[in-house]
Design a protein around this motif. Sequence first.
Motif, PDB file in Angstrom:
ATOM      1  N   LEU A 684       0.814  -1.215   0.000  1.00 42.37           N
ATOM      2  CA  LEU A 684       0.000   0.000   0.000  1.00 42.37           C
ATOM      3  C   LEU A 684       0.847   1.264   0.000  1.00 42.37           C
ATOM      4  N   ASP A 685       1.951   1.248   0.762  1.00 43.75           N
ATOM      5  CA  ASP A 685       2.720   2.487   0.908  1.00 43.75           C
ATOM      6  C   ASP A 685       4.098   2.169   1.498  1.00 43.75           C
ATOM      7  N   VAL A 686       5.057   3.097   1.269  1.00 39.69           N
ATOM      8  CA  VAL A 686       6.385   3.033   1.870  1.00 39.69           C
ATOM      9  C   VAL A 686       6.663   4.410   2.451  1.00 39.69           C
ATOM     10  N   ASP A 687       6.896   4.475   3.768  1.00 48.67           N
ATOM     11  CA  ASP A 687       7.101   5.785   4.381  1.00 48.67           C
ATOM     12  C   ASP A 687       8.540   6.268   4.195  1.00 48.67           C
ATOM     13  N   LYS A 688       8.850   7.427   4.746  1.00 48.40           N
ATOM     14  CA  LYS A 688      10.168   8.029   4.559  1.00 48.40           C
ATOM     15  C   LYS A 688      11.288   7.189   5.156  1.00 48.40           C
ATOM     16  N   GLN A 689      10.999   6.400   6.144  1.00 48.38           N
ATOM     17  CA  GLN A 689      12.001   5.524   6.760  1.00 48.38           C
ATOM     18  C   GLN A 689      12.139   4.197   6.018  1.00 48.38           C
ATOM     19  N   GLY A 690      11.374   4.020   4.951  1.00 50.10           N
ATOM     20  CA  GLY A 690      11.452   2.799   4.163  1.00 50.10           C
ATOM     21  C   GLY A 690      10.569   1.685   4.678  1.00 50.10           C
ATOM     22  N   LYS A 691       9.724   1.978   5.687  1.00 50.16           N
ATOM     23  CA  LYS A 691       8.845   0.951   6.231  1.00 50.16           C
ATOM     24  C   LYS A 691       7.670   0.736   5.289  1.00 50.16           C
ATOM     25  N   MET A 692       7.363  -0.546   5.068  1.00 45.97           N
ATOM     26  CA  MET A 692       6.320  -0.885   4.088  1.00 45.97           C
ATOM     27  C   MET A 692       5.017  -1.269   4.792  1.00 45.97           C
TER      28      MET A 692
END
Length: 711
Positions: A684-692
Amino acid sequence: MNVIKKSFDLGDGRIVEIETGKLAKQADGAVVVKMGDTMLLATVVSTVGAKPGTDFLPLSVDYQEKYAATGRIPGGFLRREARLSDYEVLISRLVDRALRPMFPSDYHSDTQVMISLISADKDIMPDCLAGLAASAALSVSDIPFNGPISEVRVAKIDGKLVINPLASELERATLEFMVAGSANDIGMVEGECDEIQEDEMVEALKFAHAAIKVQCAIQVELTEATGKTVKREYNHEDHDADLKAKVYADTYDKVYAVAKAGGDKDVRKKGFTDIINEFFEAMPEDTADLTKAMAKHYYHDVQYDAIRNLLLDEGIRLDGRKTTEIRKIWSEVGYLPAAHGSAVFTRGETQSLTSVTLGSKDDEQMIDGAFVNGYNKFLLHYNFPGFSTGEVRPNRGAGRREIGHGALAQRSLKKVLPEGEENPYTIRIVSDILESNGSSSMATVCAGTLALMDAGIKIKSPVSGIAMGLITDEKTGKYAILSDILGDEDHLGDMDFKVTGTENGIVACQMDLKINGLSYEVLTKALLQAKEGRLHILGEMKKTIAKPNEDLKPHAPRIVSLSIDKEFIGAVIGPGGKIIQEMQRETGASISIEEVGNKGIVEIFADNKAAIDAAVARISAIAAKPEIGATYQGKVKSIMPFGAFVEIMPGKDGLLHISEISWERLETMDGVLKEGDKIEVKLLDVDKQGKMKLSRKVLLPRPEKPTAPQA
């Protein structure tokens, strides 16, 4: 100390300085040549008198680079300079070939020239100063020497000819020759180029010779300043004018007749041997050994004169060919079924059996020299066993001749090899000379081309080579240029000129001149005659194979090259190499990875397609970047109260929150999933820290809302 210095300008502001009188004063001659921070110490020593029975010049030339010159400690167990490297041997040969013809023919003292790199500037190449240093050392000695000579590198960089260019500039060179000569003549040429035409080569040689003249003039000034204008007296040969006249009278016509009769090498050799044996049998039994030795020496002179006169007066060569005629050629590819590529090339009585072996990056040659170090992925080895000339000779490994001939063939073929990703292989060519009667190095070039095409290597264009000879008569002005010379024609001739090239132009050359006064007109004519010969040989080669095979041999190893982002290099290697070692063990492929710029270049090497495909799949999975919106087959790695971590790619986990598992509301993770389950999820998404952030429920049918009951 009586220190004397001379200097000159290369023509662009760079200064070369020659100093004598400070170092190595017990040598017969010693100089230090300096350019920038690069310094060469050259010494020469020659014994007084000659060993009895010596009828040649026992000259040795050794060039060695001291590791301290570049601030390095030698590798290896001993941690000290050992035997000369191939690179040092090649430079030693260049200097030797330039010096040897300049000594008086009757000077037979043991003579040793040593050239040492004692300080180095990484951008100033020392090899182009070695010939100058050696000649200058001879010039400040009392050793008889018909010099001075000098040696320069001439290169064409960005369309402009340059003398002794910087190392950093050579990468852009389209032409690079080492040229040696005296103030009057060019004596030695060796180098490579990018398919140039003959007139461009002659232009480069003229440019180099202009620089050589300046350097010879400085050495004359140095000789005068040191007072070494008078050389030592010597008498190394005993002569008997009456004996010489008798040898000529009794053998000349017979030698002329044997030479004119033609025939193969063995027939001629027996004929010439029978003549001198007959002469010895007619001599009194009490004839001294020294007299017999002199007679043998004069008989060599008879052969020299008779064979040359036959050619100049009647145009007849030892094997009956015309001056431009090439010996009969036959060739075959695929002769060695287990090799990755092979060829047999036979021209007259010269034959090469050549093989090609394909390897991986792990097979590259590591070069650990004081000035030159790095890796080499193209090797060519030339072997010249005694049986190739019908001789008994112990096998002691490659000598200087083998190294030099192999280097000429190597520089010829490397010009047409595919580059970059088109050629991921380490390539080794081995040429075994099975027969030799002239120009086995050129047979190596031809056989190497055929073997590369047989191996399926996509060379840019086939290369052929030819050895040219020259016979001259200074008194009459007659000369004859010979194509495809025999061994005897090389030995008795005035020039050995090897030229290699494609249909488009010259790629390498090597010339040794034994006379003075070769005009550029004759040189140009020799080059044009060589071109005709090269193209003829190339035509014969194409009858066997005209272009590279479409594919490698079925048993040849395969290499696939992948480019991955730099950030994934560590992931492919793993902690302590764990991941890459595991992949190699499980797939059977060899894997190497190298950082180039912002990319990682991965090479996968295996002898079967399945192993390569398996390794490619695993590396591609590691180096792939997850795409938002893409669906992945994931594996549950761990269960948490708030959801599960799912691995969607090797080493890449995402959070599947409890709220994204199902459309139904889950109060707990108990019994919902377990470690090892394989489930389909969507990123769904990948945040700025690279968490998926993952979801499973969006891939499931959404339950229909219950309809409200009607009143």
